[in-house]
Design a protein around this motif. Structure first.
Motif, short mmCIF file in Angstrom:
data_model
loop_
_atom_site.label_atom_id
_atom_site.label_comp_id
_atom_site.label_asym_id
_atom_site.label_seq_id
_atom_site.Cartn_x
_atom_site.Cartn_y
_atom_site.Cartn_z
N THR A 146 0.83 -1.20 0.00
CA THR A 146 0.00 0.00 0.00
C THR A 146 0.87 1.25 0.00
OG1 THR A 146 -1.73 -1.18 1.19
CG2 THR A 146 -1.82 1.22 1.25
N ASN A 147 1.94 1.22 0.76
CA ASN A 147 2.87 2.35 0.80
C ASN A 147 3.51 2.59 -0.56
OD1 ASN A 147 4.37 4.43 1.89
ND2 ASN A 147 5.98 3.08 2.63
N SER B 220 0.89 4.07 -2.93
CA SER B 220 0.62 5.45 -2.53
C SER B 220 1.74 6.38 -2.98
CB SER B 220 0.46 5.52 -1.02
OG SER B 220 0.27 6.84 -0.59
N ARG B 221 2.97 5.96 -2.81
CA ARG B 221 4.11 6.78 -3.23
C ARG B 221 4.11 6.97 -4.74
NH1 ARG B 221 8.40 4.16 -1.00
NH2 ARG B 221 8.24 5.44 0.85
#
Length: 142
Positions: free
Chosen positions: A36-37, A40-41
């Motif tokens: 998810t990170n 998102s990035r």
């Protein structure tokens, strides 16, 4: 009979199994959080690229000096692709690739005689599927 203090082999095995189940569930949570990170990035980076392209278009659109919209956009490194129709309106469609970042930008500018035109900027990251962002705005020419 004297009672011996300590753990039996069964108790030790049960506690190891329970700890394994707990750690496995936390590991899955950590993997999902990392994915998810990353997504998102990537989306944040693509949104920044789209916003930057819109700001460049905005600055370039102020200095028309008798040039057509196609010429102005091509000066920003875009290649004119086609004129398409979206919801009954004519749109000029351009594209540009950023080889170093492995990204492709598709720019659509509403082709109307008005000084205010809608602009749609889509940024695609070629390395990952389904990584794209879209920015829509209104641009004033001249």
């Amino acid at each position: 009979m004297e009672s011996e203090k300590g753990f039996t082999l069964v108790e030790v095995l049960v506690s190891i199994v329970l700890l394994g189940i707990i750690f496995t569930s936390f590991y899955g949570l950590l993997v999902q959080s990392a994915q998810t990170n990353t997504v998102s990035r990537t989306m944040m980076d693509l949104s920044y690229v789209a916003q930057n392209e819109f700001e460049l278009m905005k600055a370039k659109g102020q200095e028309t000096s008798g040039k057509t919209r196609i010429q102005i956009v091509e000066e920003l490194g875009y290649t004119y692709r086609q004129t398409s129709s979206i919801n009954g309106s004519a749109w000029l469609e351009f594209s540009k690739t950023i080889p170093l970042d492995n990204r492709r930008i598709v720019l659509r500018v509403e082709n109307s005689p008005s000084a205010l035109n809608r602009v749609i900027i889509e940024v695609f990251e070629e390395a990952t599927i389904d990584s794209n962002t879209k920015l829509e705005g209104v641009l004033r020419w001249g």
